[in-house]
Design a protein around this motif. Structure first.
Motif, mmCIF file in Angstrom:
data_model
loop_
_atom_site.group_PDB
_atom_site.id
_atom_site.type_symbol
_atom_site.label_atom_id
_atom_site.label_comp_id
_atom_site.label_asym_id
_atom_site.label_seq_id
_atom_site.Cartn_x
_atom_site.Cartn_y
_atom_site.Cartn_z
ATOM 1 N N ILE A 49 0.898 -1.394 0.067
ATOM 2 C CA ILE A 49 0.049 -0.115 -0.187
ATOM 3 C C ILE A 49 0.736 1.314 0.267
ATOM 4 O O ILE A 49 0.643 2.480 -0.955
ATOM 5 N N GLN A 50 1.546 1.447 0.859
ATOM 6 C CA GLN A 50 2.768 2.732 0.806
ATOM 7 C C GLN A 50 3.366 2.585 -0.557
ATOM 8 O O GLN A 50 3.840 3.941 -1.043
ATOM 9 N N SER A 51 3.509 2.008 -1.042
ATOM 10 C CA SER A 51 4.779 1.705 -2.059
ATOM 11 C C SER A 51 4.118 2.452 -3.285
ATOM 12 O O SER A 51 4.026 2.869 -3.701
ATOM 13 N N THR A 52 2.612 1.812 -3.935
ATOM 14 C CA THR A 52 1.663 1.870 -4.447
ATOM 15 C C THR A 52 1.215 3.341 -4.529
ATOM 16 O O THR A 52 1.402 4.212 -5.724
ATOM 17 N N MET A 53 1.016 4.333 -2.985
ATOM 18 C CA MET A 53 0.675 5.376 -2.536
ATOM 19 C C MET A 53 1.956 6.288 -3.114
ATOM 20 O O MET A 53 1.248 7.099 -4.291
ATOM 21 N N LYS A 54 3.026 5.688 -3.375
ATOM 22 C CA LYS A 54 3.650 6.063 -2.906
ATOM 23 C C LYS A 54 4.233 6.757 -4.838
ATOM 24 O O LYS A 54 4.616 7.928 -5.766
ATOM 25 N N GLN A 55 4.032 5.713 -5.226
ATOM 26 C CA GLN A 55 3.781 5.937 -7.657
ATOM 27 C C GLN A 55 3.118 6.710 -7.588
ATOM 28 O O GLN A 55 3.222 7.167 -8.602
ATOM 29 N N ASN A 56 1.671 6.824 -7.022
ATOM 30 C CA ASN A 56 0.386 7.275 -7.535
ATOM 31 C C ASN A 56 1.185 8.646 -7.926
ATOM 32 O O ASN A 56 0.112 9.460 -8.511
ATOM 33 N N ARG A 57 0.876 8.996 -6.191
ATOM 34 C CA ARG A 57 1.892 10.058 -5.957
ATOM 35 C C ARG A 57 2.493 10.723 -6.790
ATOM 36 O O ARG A 57 2.772 12.132 -7.460
ATOM 37 N N ALA A 58 4.075 10.115 -7.858
ATOM 38 C CA ALA A 58 4.862 10.321 -8.635
ATOM 39 C C ALA A 58 3.989 10.551 -10.044
ATOM 40 O O ALA A 58 4.130 11.590 -10.819
ATOM 41 N N LEU A 59 2.541 9.846 -10.272
ATOM 42 C CA LEU A 59 1.943 9.370 -11.506
ATOM 43 C C LEU A 59 1.222 10.628 -11.687
ATOM 44 O O LEU A 59 1.011 11.086 -12.091
ATOM 45 N N ILE A 60 0.525 11.383 -10.242
ATOM 46 C CA ILE A 60 -0.349 12.964 -10.088
ATOM 47 C C ILE A 60 0.672 13.885 -10.857
ATOM 48 O O ILE A 60 0.306 14.409 -11.319
ATOM 49 N N GLU A 61 1.314 13.455 -10.465
ATOM 50 C CA GLU A 61 2.151 14.766 -10.807
ATOM 51 C C GLU A 61 2.904 14.677 -12.008
ATOM 52 O O GLU A 61 3.055 16.131 -13.111
ATOM 53 N N LYS A 62 2.866 13.250 -13.046
ATOM 54 C CA LYS A 62 3.203 13.593 -13.723
ATOM 55 C C LYS A 62 2.032 14.025 -15.059
ATOM 56 O O LYS A 62 2.019 14.804 -15.885
ATOM 57 N N LEU A 63 1.148 13.416 -14.307
ATOM 58 C CA LEU A 63 0.017 13.655 -15.358
ATOM 59 C C LEU A 63 -0.712 15.520 -15.357
ATOM 60 O O LEU A 63 -0.635 16.146 -16.054
ATOM 61 N N ARG A 64 -0.281 16.196 -13.992
ATOM 62 C CA ARG A 64 0.053 17.401 -13.849
ATOM 63 C C ARG A 64 1.060 18.381 -14.879
ATOM 64 O O ARG A 64 0.673 19.249 -16.105
ATOM 65 N N GLN A 65 1.747 17.125 -15.151
ATOM 66 C CA GLN A 65 3.280 17.570 -16.045
ATOM 67 C C GLN A 65 2.914 18.172 -17.516
ATOM 68 O O GLN A 65 3.373 18.609 -18.292
ATOM 69 N N GLN A 66 1.997 16.443 -17.835
ATOM 70 C CA GLN A 66 1.623 16.180 -19.338
ATOM 71 C C GLN A 66 0.056 17.523 -19.926
ATOM 72 O O GLN A 66 0.756 18.523 -20.568
ATOM 73 N N MET A 67 -0.643 18.182 -18.530
ATOM 74 C CA MET A 67 -1.280 18.675 -18.608
ATOM 75 C C MET A 67 -0.496 20.522 -18.986
ATOM 76 O O MET A 67 -1.069 21.273 -19.607
ATOM 77 N N ARG A 68 0.460 20.777 -18.377
ATOM 78 C CA ARG A 68 1.276 21.399 -18.550
ATOM 79 C C ARG A 68 1.812 21.982 -19.472
ATOM 80 O O ARG A 68 0.954 23.219 -20.311
ATOM 81 N N GLU A 69 2.407 20.756 -20.588
ATOM 82 C CA GLU A 69 2.620 20.836 -22.106
ATOM 83 C C GLU A 69 2.125 20.721 -22.496
ATOM 84 O O GLU A 69 1.652 21.001 -24.553
ATOM 85 N N SER A 70 0.793 19.565 -22.814
ATOM 86 C CA SER A 70 -0.198 19.887 -23.455
ATOM 87 C C SER A 70 -0.988 21.563 -23.836
ATOM 88 O O SER A 70 -1.210 22.144 -23.209
ATOM 89 N N SER A 71 -1.506 21.027 -25.276
ATOM 90 C CA SER A 71 -2.429 22.199 -26.121
ATOM 91 C C SER A 71 -4.030 21.450 -25.405
ATOM 92 O O SER A 71 -4.634 22.468 -25.913
ATOM 93 N N VAL A 72 -3.964 20.720 -24.664
ATOM 94 C CA VAL A 72 -5.419 20.735 -24.963
ATOM 95 C C VAL A 72 -6.098 20.801 -22.794
ATOM 96 O O VAL A 72 -4.820 20.789 -21.961
#
Length: 284
Positions: free
Chosen positions: A94-117
């Motif tokens: 659980i702890q490991s997956t939560m850590k990965q999910n937070r990293a993925l959320i940050e990745k998703l935010r970065q994708q949004m910042r760089e996206s034209s969408v």
């Protein structure tokens, strides 16, 4: 008449050619516009696909966390030799997956910042994911508390506590060493040496050499060590006393006791010892 007919025919050809040229030009422009539009659409599709892939990974992580929590809840109320191991493994997951999910959320935010969408709905979805993870954090803390109440200590928690204890112990040791060092330095700063004796005694120890004082290779063992914070009075056991080292006259007095013997009384130790940590007194 023939010339007129030829002229009309030529003009008709020119108009036809002109119309044909404009039509081809329009077709080219339309093709280029469609091509650019297709590229834009393709780019947006790729960006959306990338973001949806990340989004789905996060959702899958949350699903796996829920399953692991359910497994822990089942095991913690049950029996069995492997109970502790299963709980530890699931909580670590659980702890490991939560850590990965937070990293993925940050990745998703970065994708949004760089996206034209640009979409408010997607931002809202990201905020919902963060909220879900925060809720999972609270649930995990609650689960830890329940396990502690059942005397089921998780290895990672024990390790953390031990690490903290080691850190505290290290800090205490370091603090103790620093205190010892400070005390040693303080003691050294407040240490002085004195000697009194007849002229012959002082000469024999090479403390005085003619008119010079403490300039030869004198016997340091002949001196008495004192703590200037404590020792403020030195009995000289003589009716004649002369201070040979330099000390501010305002910082001390030479007084006689009831037996007419001199006693050195230091009224301002810091000032008295500021010029020299060695005191030499000649007596008779």
């Amino acid at each position: 008449m023939k010339n007129v007919s030829f002229l009309i025919f030529a003009l008709a050809l020119a108009v036809f050619a002109s119309c044909g040229g404009n039509s081809k030009k329009q077709q080219v422009e339309n093709f280029e516009q469609n091509d650019s539009l297709q590229k834009i659409i393709s780019q947006k599709d790729n960006e959306i696909n990338d973001m949806m892939e990340t989004f789905n990974q996060i959702q899958e992580g949350l699903r796996e966390i829920n399953e692991a929590e359910n497994r822990v809840n089942i095991v913690k109320d049950g029996e069995g030799a492997n109970k502790r191991r299963q709980i530890v493994e699931n909580i670590q997951f659980i702890q490991s997956t939560m850590k990965q999910n937070r990293a993925l959320i940050e990745k998703l935010r970065q994708q949004m910042r760089e996206s034209s969408v640009k979409g408010d709905q997607l931002r809202k979805s990201i905020d919902d994911l963060v909220k879900q993870l925060d809720e999972k954090d609270q649930e995990l803390r609650k689960l830890h508390a329940e396990l502690d109440a059942k005397d089921i200590h998780i290895a990672e928690l024990d390790k953390t506590v031990n690490s903290l204890n080691d850190n505290v112990s290290s800090l205490q040791t370091e603090s103790s060493k620093k205190t010892e060092t400070i005390n040693a330095q303080d003691k050294q700063l407040n240490t002085a040496w004195y000697v009194f004796g007849t002229k012959k005694e002082l000469k024999d120890q090479r403390i005085i050499d003619g008119s010079r004082v403490l300039e030869s290779n004198y016997n340091k063992n002949y001196f008495t060590k004192i703590d200037i914070r404590i020792e403020k009075e030195i009995k000289l056991y003589s009716k004649s006393a002369k201070i040979l080292t330099m000390h501010p006259s305002s910082s001390y007095t030479l007084q006689r006791d009831a037996n007419k013997m001199y006693v050195l009384r230091i009224s301002n130790p810091q000032l008295f010892w500021s010029t020299s940590k060695y005191l030499v007194i000649q007596v008779k």
